[in-house]
Every structure is written in structure tokens, then in C-alpha cells.
Design a protein around this motif. Structure first.
Motif, PDB file in Angstrom:
ATOM      1  N   GLU A  20      -1.599  22.150  13.924  1.00  0.00           N
ATOM      2  CA  GLU A  20      -2.599  21.090  13.745  1.00  0.00           C
ATOM      3  C   GLU A  20      -1.971  19.742  13.405  1.00  0.00           C
ATOM      4  OE1 GLU A  20      -4.088  24.856  11.555  1.00  0.00           O
ATOM      5  OE2 GLU A  20      -2.209  23.800  11.910  1.00  0.00           O
ATOM      6  N   ALA A  21      -0.718  19.760  12.984  1.00  0.00           N
ATOM      7  CA  ALA A  21      -0.075  18.555  12.442  1.00  0.00           C
ATOM      8  C   ALA A  21       0.058  17.437  13.477  1.00  0.00           C
ATOM      9  CB  ALA A  21       1.306  18.915  11.891  1.00  0.00           C
ATOM     10  N   GLY A  22      -0.080  16.205  12.990  1.00  0.00           N
ATOM     11  CA  GLY A  22       0.118  15.041  13.850  1.00  0.00           C
ATOM     12  C   GLY A  22       1.591  14.692  13.949  1.00  0.00           C
ATOM     13  N   THR A  30      -1.640  12.290   8.223  1.00  0.00           N
ATOM     14  CA  THR A  30      -2.738  11.495   8.780  1.00  0.00           C
ATOM     15  C   THR A  30      -3.649  10.938   7.686  1.00  0.00           C
ATOM     16  OG1 THR A  30      -2.650  12.962  10.718  1.00  0.00           O
ATOM     17  CG2 THR A  30      -4.547  11.480  10.550  1.00  0.00           C
ATOM     18  N   ALA A  31      -3.888  11.725   6.631  1.00  0.00           N
ATOM     19  CA  ALA A  31      -4.760  11.268   5.535  1.00  0.00           C
ATOM     20  C   ALA A  31      -4.212  10.006   4.878  1.00  0.00           C
ATOM     21  CB  ALA A  31      -4.905  12.381   4.490  1.00  0.00           C
ATOM     22  N   GLU A  83     -12.099  15.514  16.557  1.00  0.00           N
ATOM     23  CA  GLU A  83     -11.126  16.599  16.470  1.00  0.00           C
ATOM     24  C   GLU A  83     -10.607  17.082  17.822  1.00  0.00           C
ATOM     25  OE1 GLU A  83     -14.801  18.503  17.559  1.00  0.00           O
ATOM     26  OE2 GLU A  83     -14.372  16.941  16.094  1.00  0.00           O
ATOM     27  N   ASP A  84     -11.362  16.836  18.904  1.00  0.00           N
ATOM     28  CA  ASP A  84     -10.936  17.327  20.227  1.00  0.00           C
ATOM     29  C   ASP A  84     -10.227  16.251  21.048  1.00  0.00           C
ATOM     30  OD1 ASP A  84     -13.124  15.713  20.635  1.00  0.00           O
ATOM     31  OD2 ASP A  84     -14.279  17.168  21.807  1.00  0.00           O
ATOM     32  N   GLN A 106      -5.182  17.140  13.666  1.00  0.00           N
ATOM     33  CA  GLN A 106      -6.436  17.567  14.298  1.00  0.00           C
ATOM     34  C   GLN A 106      -7.682  17.359  13.440  1.00  0.00           C
ATOM     35  OE1 GLN A 106      -5.422  21.640  15.589  1.00  0.00           O
ATOM     36  NE2 GLN A 106      -5.709  20.937  17.688  1.00  0.00           N
ATOM     37  N   SER A 107      -7.544  16.670  12.308  1.00  0.00           N
ATOM     38  CA  SER A 107      -8.720  16.462  11.446  1.00  0.00           C
ATOM     39  C   SER A 107      -9.062  14.985  11.264  1.00  0.00           C
ATOM     40  CB  SER A 107      -8.463  17.089  10.066  1.00  0.00           C
ATOM     41  OG  SER A 107      -8.074  18.428  10.170  1.00  0.00           O
TER      42      SER A 107
END
Length: 358
Positions: free
Chosen positions: A183-185, A244-245, A267-268, A331-332
Motif C-alpha cells: 500500500e505504501a507510496g 503520505t500523511a 484510493e483507486d 493507497q489511503s
């Protein structure tokens, strides 16, 4: 539950590490704000010269008395032919024209920096400046480098995307391991297996790594709030690393157009691409990724492609054009906010404490 032997070792009030995002995002203000708010700030030094790194370390020290860390890219062997460079430049020519850049000179291979020498000099700066923590991405440093850093009392953190990579990092003498879920950017930290085999989701990866290593595990990938923090701790992680946060925080050095793109993304809308750098990375899909998709498999490896796209990315930034910028994101993105680093950390902890008390 929010403090443990790992947080105590690093004098952290909270088990939150700000991910070391290279390319100017981890400003001195951001790193210091995180450390001052009870977390661990990290400098993404992958693209920095040793002198730039030294200057930033000294800047941060003026802004915080807390501990902070430096992240370095472990250099990998790469080879490139004139034909590969020529084909890559030809594929990117329409993009350059859209940005008003001059036509490429005939595909002479650019002069690539000596990544090994630069890495050795960066390590020297970390030791001389007595930085508390040094983390690594893209592989395992040599025994010599690890020994030198350990003798200086520096905590070493490796990055793994599979259990196998985590085991090897443990054997090499790392003091802790960041496990990077799919999921990581940003860039994938894979170094032992093919990229597709290394796309393990974080919630699957944490407990499997925890069961196979005897050093602290740090969870990374899609974690944005107190829920993600508590889920990671419940699965055996000792801390989380969030990129990302923090990227959309006020103190981040990310371009405003980039921040806005993440704040508006769903998210997509993130994909894995190697079009920007020659190494697989997760970011928001844009015009450049779409146009380069058919050429992706033939593009030169990192750092060659990264150097070839440098002028294009710089021009896109100066023109406020997100179509050709590398918009790395996990992905969030729906959970991102425009706020200070301090506000982000306080909201994560408040949510986590609420979950503990229920």
C-alpha cells in the motif's frame, strides 16, 4: 500500549516515525516538528550531496533537541547502453515538447554520479555529525559500513518488503526493520525478489515478519490515523512509519500542486510505475504514466531513468503542471488532511487512546 522498549530506546513519546521522503519533502521544519511533537523525524537524504546533508542536520539541531534520523539509498549496480538511453529519450520527446523543453541532444549517455562514493561520504557525515538513527532503503549496506556505524553508536534500520528480506536484514546486524506493505507510496524497498513477488499487503506482512525476526518491526504502508497505528501494534509492530500523511502537512516541502493532488485523490487512483525513475514506485496516475506505459518495460533502470526525467519533472513543477510530476502517494489518500505535523500526531494519539479505552 503506546510506549515500549523501542520507543524508550529512541526517547520517543509516541511510536510514530515520519517516513524519510527524498527530494526535498522532509524539510528541517517538518523533521523538527515531528521530533518536537513526540515522534521521530527522518530526513530523506537519498538525492542529497554530503554537504547538503551536513547543512540540513545542523539546521534541524537548531530547531529541536529531540532525536531524528537520516535515510540513505543503498547503491546498486546498474548498467546502461547508448541504445537504451536513445530509446528512452525518444519516448519522452513528445512530453518534453508539451513542456516547451529543448529537443534532446543525440543520445549521448549522460554523466552519472558515482553513487558508491557519494554513499560512503554520506555515511561519513552521519558519523561525524553524531546522528542517532540511520535507516536504509534498496538493500543492505556492506559489513564495513554497518560496523563503522555501529561502532559510532548509531541505531540502524533496514527496509524490507518480504519476510525473506527482513530475515537477511536481521542477520546483517540491523537494530530494527521497516516492513513496507504494497500500500505504501513512493519507491518500493524490494531488493531480493522480483517486484511482483514483493507486493505483500502490510497487514499480512507484519505478523509474518514479527514471527521470523527478533528485532523490532516498524509498519509502513497506508497508515494514516490512530486506527492504522493500533492495528499495526496489535499485529506485533513496535512503531509505524507514515509518509503520505506527513506529505500534506504544512511543514512538508512538497509542491502545493502535489499536495492538492493527494488531498483530492481517491484510493483507486494510485498505480505502480517505473516511468519516472526506472524503479517501481506507487503514485497518482497522471498523463506521463499513461503515455509511458507502453515503453515502461524497456526504460533504463534506476538511477538512469531518474536522471533522464529530471529536467522534465523540474519544468512540470515550475509550470505547476501535475500531468508530468511524480505524485508519489500511498493507497489511503482520502484520509489525508492539510494540517500541521503536530496536529496530525495529536489526532493520531487521541484516536488511538480512545480505541484503547473502549
Amino acid at each position: 500500549m503506546l510506549t515500549n522498549e523501542f520507543t524508550k530506546l529512541l526517547n520517543m513519546e509516541y511510536p510514530i516515525i515520519q517516513a524519510p521522503m527524498a527530494g526535498g519533502i522532509t524539510t528541517s521544519r517538518l523533521v523538527a516538528a515531528v521530533s518536537n511533537s513526540g515522534g521521530l523525524g527522518m530526513v530523506g537524504a537519498g538525492y542529497m550531496s554530503p554537504e547538503q546533508l551536513r547543512i540540513q542536520i545542523r539546521e534541524i539541531r537548531k530547531l529541536t533537541s529531540g532525536l531524528f534520523g537520516i535515510n540513505l539509498f543503498v547503491p546498486n549496480d546498474f548498467s546502461v547502453t547508448e541504445e537504451e538511453v536513445r530509446l528512452a529519450q525518444k519516448a519522452m520527446q513528445p512530453v518534453r515538447e508539451q513542456l516547451g523543453l529543448q529537443e534532446n541532444a543525440d543520445a549521448e549517455i549522460p554523466v552519472f554520479p558515482d553513487v558508491y562514493q557519494s554513499f560512503v561520504e554520506q555515511v561519513k557525515v552521519v558519523i561525524e555529525e553524531q546522528v542517532s538513527v540511520c535507516s536504509f532503503t534498496f538493500g543492505i549496506p556492506s559489513e564495513e559500513v554497518i560496523g563503522e556505524l555501529k561502532r559510532s553508536g548509531i541505531m540502524l534500520i533496514g527496509t524490507a518488503t518480504t519476510v525473506r528480506e527482513a530475515i537477511e536484514l536481521g542477520k546483517a546486524g540491523m537494530d530494527a526493520i521497516v516492513v513496507q506493505g504494497s500500500e505504501a507510496g513512493g519507491h518500493r524497498g524490494s531488493f531480493l525478489q522480483e517486484d511482483q513477488e514483493s507486493l505483500v499487503g502490510l497487514m499480512s506482512l507484519i505478523p509474518q515478519v514479527v514471527d521470523n525476526v527478533n528485532i523490532p518491526v516498524i509498519a509502513a504502508g497506508g497508515i494514516m490515523d490512530g486506527r492504522g497505528l493500533m492495528a499495526s501494534l496489535c499485529l506485533g509492530a513496535k512503531a509505524v512509519q507514515m509518509g503520505t500523511a506527513f506529505l500534506t502537512c504544512v511543514e512538508s516541502g512538497a509542491h502545493n500542486v502535489y499536495k492538492k493532488a493527494i488531498l483530492a485523490a481517491k484510493e483507486d487512483e494510485t498505480v505502480l510505475t517505473r516511468s519516472f525513475s526506472g524503479k517501481w514506485a506507487r503514485g497518482i496516475k497522471n498523463k506521463f504514466i499513461n503515455e509511458m506505459q507502453i515503453h515502461e518495460s524497456s526504460l533504463p533502470d534506476f538511477p538512469v531513468q531518474n536522471i533522464l526525467t529530471q529536467s522534465m519533472r523540474k519544468a512540470a513543477s515550475s509550470q505547476n503542471n501535475p500531468d508530468f510530476m511524480s505524485l508519489w502517494s500511498g493507497q489511503s489518500p482520502r484520509l489525508t488532511k492539510d494540517q500541521t505535523a503536530e496536529a496530525l500526531i495529536h489526532s493520531i494519539i487521541a484516536e488511538a487512546e480512545k480505541l484503547i479505552s473502549h
